[in-house]
Design a protein around this motif. Structure first.
Motif, PDB file in Angstrom:
ATOM      1  N   ALA A   1       0.862  -1.188   0.000  1.00  0.00           N
ATOM      2  CA  ALA A   1       0.000   0.000   0.000  1.00  0.00           C
ATOM      3  C   ALA A   1       0.892   1.229   0.000  1.00  0.00           C
ATOM      4  CB  ALA A   1      -0.904   0.009   1.228  1.00  0.00           C
ATOM      5  N   LEU A   2       0.516   2.187  -0.786  1.00  0.00           N
ATOM      6  CA  LEU A   2       1.240   3.455  -0.862  1.00  0.00           C
ATOM      7  C   LEU A   2       0.274   4.543  -0.430  1.00  0.00           C
ATOM      8  CD1 LEU A   2       3.815   4.950  -1.765  1.00  0.00           C
ATOM      9  CD2 LEU A   2       2.809   5.092  -4.037  1.00  0.00           C
ATOM     10  N   ARG A   3       0.664   5.269   0.600  1.00  0.00           N
ATOM     11  CA  ARG A   3      -0.148   6.383   1.074  1.00  0.00           C
ATOM     12  C   ARG A   3       0.679   7.652   0.991  1.00  0.00           C
ATOM     13  NH1 ARG A   3      -2.749   4.362   6.673  1.00  0.00           N
ATOM     14  NH2 ARG A   3      -0.566   4.285   7.231  1.00  0.00           N
ATOM     15  N   GLU A   4       0.077   8.741   1.335  1.00  0.00           N
ATOM     16  CA  GLU A   4       0.708  10.045   1.217  1.00  0.00           C
ATOM     17  C   GLU A   4       2.021  10.134   2.008  1.00  0.00           C
ATOM     18  OE1 GLU A   4      -0.581  14.708   1.838  1.00  0.00           O
ATOM     19  OE2 GLU A   4      -1.855  13.113   2.590  1.00  0.00           O
ATOM     20  N   HIS A   5       2.051   9.549   3.195  1.00  0.00           N
ATOM     21  CA  HIS A   5       3.216   9.695   4.062  1.00  0.00           C
ATOM     22  C   HIS A   5       3.979   8.398   4.329  1.00  0.00           C
ATOM     23  CE1 HIS A   5       2.300  13.861   4.989  1.00  0.00           C
ATOM     24  NE2 HIS A   5       1.038  13.497   5.136  1.00  0.00           N
TER      25      HIS A   5
ATOM     26  N   THR B   1       5.676  -0.967   7.706  1.00  0.00           N
ATOM     27  CA  THR B   1       5.341   0.360   7.206  1.00  0.00           C
ATOM     28  C   THR B   1       6.551   1.266   7.373  1.00  0.00           C
ATOM     29  OG1 THR B   1       3.021   0.059   7.770  1.00  0.00           O
ATOM     30  CG2 THR B   1       3.770   2.313   7.440  1.00  0.00           C
ATOM     31  N   GLN B   2       6.905   1.932   6.308  1.00  0.00           N
ATOM     32  CA  GLN B   2       8.063   2.825   6.308  1.00  0.00           C
ATOM     33  C   GLN B   2       7.583   4.238   5.988  1.00  0.00           C
ATOM     34  OE1 GLN B   2      11.507   2.241   6.741  1.00  0.00           O
ATOM     35  NE2 GLN B   2      11.655   4.427   6.620  1.00  0.00           N
ATOM     36  N   PRO B   3       7.788   5.187   6.897  1.00  0.00           N
ATOM     37  CA  PRO B   3       7.460   6.575   6.552  1.00  0.00           C
ATOM     38  C   PRO B   3       8.314   7.047   5.371  1.00  0.00           C
ATOM     39  CG  PRO B   3       7.847   6.350   8.909  1.00  0.00           C
ATOM     40  CD  PRO B   3       8.268   5.059   8.276  1.00  0.00           C
ATOM     41  N   VAL B   4       7.702   7.718   4.440  1.00  0.00           N
ATOM     42  CA  VAL B   4       8.412   8.178   3.238  1.00  0.00           C
ATOM     43  C   VAL B   4       9.562   9.098   3.618  1.00  0.00           C
ATOM     44  CG1 VAL B   4       8.166   9.526   1.125  1.00  0.00           C
ATOM     45  CG2 VAL B   4       6.430   7.855   1.739  1.00  0.00           C
ATOM     46  N   VAL B   5       9.356   9.936   4.633  1.00  0.00           N
ATOM     47  CA  VAL B   5      10.390  10.893   5.027  1.00  0.00           C
ATOM     48  C   VAL B   5      11.641  10.183   5.569  1.00  0.00           C
ATOM     49  CG1 VAL B   5       9.614  11.302   7.408  1.00  0.00           C
ATOM     50  CG2 VAL B   5      10.681  13.152   6.104  1.00  0.00           C
ATOM     51  N   ARG B   6      11.507   8.936   6.049  1.00  0.00           N
ATOM     52  CA  ARG B   6      12.642   8.190   6.595  1.00  0.00           C
ATOM     53  C   ARG B   6      13.369   7.353   5.538  1.00  0.00           C
ATOM     54  NH1 ARG B   6      15.340   8.359  10.820  1.00  0.00           N
ATOM     55  NH2 ARG B   6      15.326   6.118  11.140  1.00  0.00           N
ATOM     56  N   VAL B   7      12.902   7.392   4.306  1.00  0.00           N
ATOM     57  CA  VAL B   7      13.550   6.628   3.242  1.00  0.00           C
ATOM     58  C   VAL B   7      14.848   7.328   2.853  1.00  0.00           C
ATOM     59  CG1 VAL B   7      13.362   5.840   0.854  1.00  0.00           C
ATOM     60  CG2 VAL B   7      11.393   5.664   2.380  1.00  0.00           C
ATOM     61  N   GLN B   8      15.956   6.626   3.047  1.00  0.00           N
ATOM     62  CA  GLN B   8      17.268   7.162   2.677  1.00  0.00           C
ATOM     63  C   GLN B   8      17.444   7.095   1.160  1.00  0.00           C
ATOM     64  OE1 GLN B   8      19.398   8.376   4.979  1.00  0.00           O
ATOM     65  NE2 GLN B   8      20.881   9.004   3.459  1.00  0.00           N
ATOM     66  N   HIS B   9      17.218   5.909   0.621  1.00  0.00           N
ATOM     67  CA  HIS B   9      17.183   5.760  -0.831  1.00  0.00           C
ATOM     68  C   HIS B   9      16.358   4.526  -1.183  1.00  0.00           C
ATOM     69  CE1 HIS B   9      20.696   3.136  -0.040  1.00  0.00           C
ATOM     70  NE2 HIS B   9      20.403   2.546  -1.160  1.00  0.00           N
TER      71      HIS B   9
ATOM     72  N   LEU C   1      10.555   9.322  -4.039  1.00  0.00           N
ATOM     73  CA  LEU C   1      11.654  10.284  -4.128  1.00  0.00           C
ATOM     74  C   LEU C   1      11.156  11.729  -4.124  1.00  0.00           C
ATOM     75  CD1 LEU C   1      13.998   8.507  -6.707  1.00  0.00           C
ATOM     76  CD2 LEU C   1      14.348   8.763  -4.239  1.00  0.00           C
ATOM     77  N   GLN C   2      10.099  12.013  -4.848  1.00  0.00           N
ATOM     78  CA  GLN C   2       9.569  13.379  -4.893  1.00  0.00           C
ATOM     79  C   GLN C   2       8.941  13.782  -3.568  1.00  0.00           C
ATOM     80  OE1 GLN C   2       6.906  13.213  -8.234  1.00  0.00           O
ATOM     81  NE2 GLN C   2       8.485  13.822  -9.695  1.00  0.00           N
ATOM     82  N   HIS C   3       8.165  12.883  -2.975  1.00  0.00           N
ATOM     83  CA  HIS C   3       7.458  13.223  -1.741  1.00  0.00           C
ATOM     84  C   HIS C   3       8.367  13.214  -0.526  1.00  0.00           C
ATOM     85  CE1 HIS C   3       4.023  12.859  -4.323  1.00  0.00           C
ATOM     86  NE2 HIS C   3       3.301  13.438  -3.382  1.00  0.00           N
ATOM     87  N   LYS C   4       9.421  12.434  -0.580  1.00  0.00           N
ATOM     88  CA  LYS C   4      10.393  12.407   0.515  1.00  0.00           C
ATOM     89  C   LYS C   4      10.986  13.795   0.694  1.00  0.00           C
ATOM     90  CE  LYS C   4      14.785  10.752   0.063  1.00  0.00           C
ATOM     91  NZ  LYS C   4      15.757  11.388   0.889  1.00  0.00           N
ATOM     92  N   ASP C   5      11.426  14.385  -0.391  1.00  0.00           N
ATOM     93  CA  ASP C   5      12.029  15.716  -0.336  1.00  0.00           C
ATOM     94  C   ASP C   5      11.000  16.773   0.063  1.00  0.00           C
ATOM     95  OD1 ASP C   5      14.443  14.606  -1.078  1.00  0.00           O
ATOM     96  OD2 ASP C   5      14.122  14.982  -3.218  1.00  0.00           O
TER      97      ASP C   5
END
Length: 183
Positions: free
Chosen positions: A98-102, A117-125, A172-176
Motif C-alpha cells: 500500500a502506498l499512502r501520502e506519508h 510500514t516505512q514513513p516516506v520521510v525516513r527513506v534514505q534511498h 523520491l519526490q514526496h520524501k524531499d
C-alpha cells in the motif's frame, strides 16, 4: 522574526486510531506468481532429471545405499516440488503493498502475518532491481532503505516495471517535499 513552534506531545486515545484493516492493500502482479511457479517447476524438473539419469546410467554400478537413496528421491522430489509450488502460490497471494501520502507498507505471510510500514520521510534511498527473468517478464523489485540502516528495510517484489518506476518516483519526490515541510 520567525515564530518558533513549541514542542507538543499530546496523548492519543488508541480507540480513535483507524484500524490497520482499513489499509487498502494492492496485490502483486499475477505474472510474478506465474514466474515463481515456472522457476519452481524448472528447478524440480532439473533435479528429477538428474536423479533419473543417475538411476539409468550404465557406466558404473551404484552402491546399495546410494541406489536406495535414488529410489526414494524418485518419488520424494515430485512430492516436495508439488508441496513447494502449492505453498509458494498461497504465500504469493498473501503478499500486498500500500502506498499512502506519508508512508509505504508491505504485507506478507500465510501463517504469521507481517506488515511493515516505512514513513516516506525516513527513506534514505530506494532501489529498483530486476533479474534476467524479471526483466523478461516486465517485473521489478523495490528495495527501500531507511535512514540509519545499512540493509534495506523491506523489499516489494513482483511489481510491474512501470508501477515500480512510478512508486519509486513518488517516494523520491514526496520524501524531499515532506522534509522541506518539516523544516
Amino acid at each position: 522574526m520567525t515564530e518558533q513552534s513549541s514542542f507538543t506531545n499530546l496523548q492519543i486515545n488508541s480507540e480513535q486510531l483507524a484500524p490497520l484493516a482499513t489499509l487498502q492493500l494492492e496485490p502483486l502482479a499475477r505474472s510474478y506468481r506465474l514466474l515463481r511457479q515456472g522457476v519452481n517447476a524448472a528447478v524440480f524438473t532439473l533435479l528429477l532429471l538428474m536423479v533419473v539419469l543417475l538411476w539409468w546410467q550404465p557406466w558404473w554400478a551404484l552402491p546399495a545405499n546410494v541406489l536406495q537413496l535414488v529410489e526414494h528421491a524418485l518419488w520424494l522430489l515430485p512430492l516436495v516440488g508439488l508441496l513447494r509450488a502449492l505453498f509458494c502460490w498461497q504465500a504469493d497471494k498473501c503478499k500486498h503493498f500500500a502506498l499512502r501520502e506519508h508512508d509505504i507498507s508491505y504485507s506478507s505471510g500465510i501463517f504469521f502475518r507481517n506488515i511493515i510500514t516505512q514513513p516516506v520521510v525516513r527513506v534514505q534511498h530506494i532501489e529498483l532491481k530486476q533479474g534476467p527473468l524479471e526483466r523478461k517478464a516486465g517485473l521489478a523489485r523495490l528495495q527501500l532503505f531507511s535512514a540509519g540502516g545499512a540493509l534495506h528495510t523491506f523489499e516489494i517484489p513482483g511489481l510491474l516495471l512501470a508501477q515500480a518506476q512510478q512508486i519509486r518516483q513518488f517516494v523520491l519526490q514526496h520524501k524531499d517535499a515532506l522534509q522541506d515541510e518539516q523544516q
